[in-house]
Scaffold this active site. Sequence first.
Site, PDB file in Angstrom:
ATOM      1  N   HIS A  72       1.054  -1.172  -0.210  1.00 33.40           N
ATOM      2  CA  HIS A  72      -0.519   0.097  -0.197  1.00 33.40           C
ATOM      3  C   HIS A  72       1.072   1.635  -0.093  1.00 33.40           C
ATOM      4  O   HIS A  72       1.974   1.281   0.801  1.00 33.40           O
ATOM      5  CB  HIS A  72      -0.577  -0.116   1.231  1.00 33.40           C
ATOM      6  CG  HIS A  72      -1.806  -1.309   1.338  1.00 33.40           C
ATOM      7  ND1 HIS A  72      -2.624  -0.740   0.258  1.00 33.40           N
ATOM      8  CD2 HIS A  72      -1.318  -2.119   2.056  1.00 33.40           C
ATOM      9  CE1 HIS A  72      -3.528  -2.114   0.849  1.00 33.40           C
ATOM     10  NE2 HIS A  72      -2.738  -2.928   1.485  1.00 33.40           N
ATOM     11  N   ALA A 129     -10.128   1.988   3.687  1.00 31.25           N
ATOM     12  CA  ALA A 129     -10.832   3.584   2.950  1.00 31.25           C
ATOM     13  C   ALA A 129     -11.835   4.456   2.437  1.00 31.25           C
ATOM     14  O   ALA A 129     -12.614   4.825   1.780  1.00 31.25           O
ATOM     15  CB  ALA A 129      -9.747   4.637   2.650  1.00 31.25           C
TER      16      ALA A 129
END
Length: 172
Positions: A72, A129
């Site tokens: 990420h 998210a």
Amino acid sequence: MSLENLKGLNNLNKASVEQATHRFMQCCTSNGWVNAMVAARPYADERSLNEHADAAWQALGEVDYLEAFEGHPQIGNVDTLRAKYANTKALASGEQSAVNEASEQVLQALAQGNADYLKKFGFIFIVCATGKSAAQMLALLEARLPNDKATELANAAEEQRKIFHLRLEKLL
């Protein structure tokens, strides 16, 4: 399962090892998880794919989780955060309650919080998210920052699990 998802599952089942590895790596960058997912093919249906994804994830250890987290991008600098949240009003316009654009103060606090998190735990802040505003992300980060490393590793691993399930869905 939709006809389109069934077609995607069939393609995944028939893909070469290299192709399947590449597809699963887009969902999660833990080699242990990817190898387990590739080896378990063919999957009978979407449910069995998801169940195996969870079982493979739960069988992994800290090193594997950290490897997945490294896949990420770090939300670490304010310029990146500004770009990420620049269009939150436009993206949320179809929702019942519009999300406000991220303020400079929130962006600065989020960047600092991410730096503090990395320093404390040794890995980046992981959160699913999707649909969250910068302010919501900041609140989650601030709530998790006081945790100890073991608790936070478990939290981050669970968030990673949510992320790869979303990506598996998109994969199909």
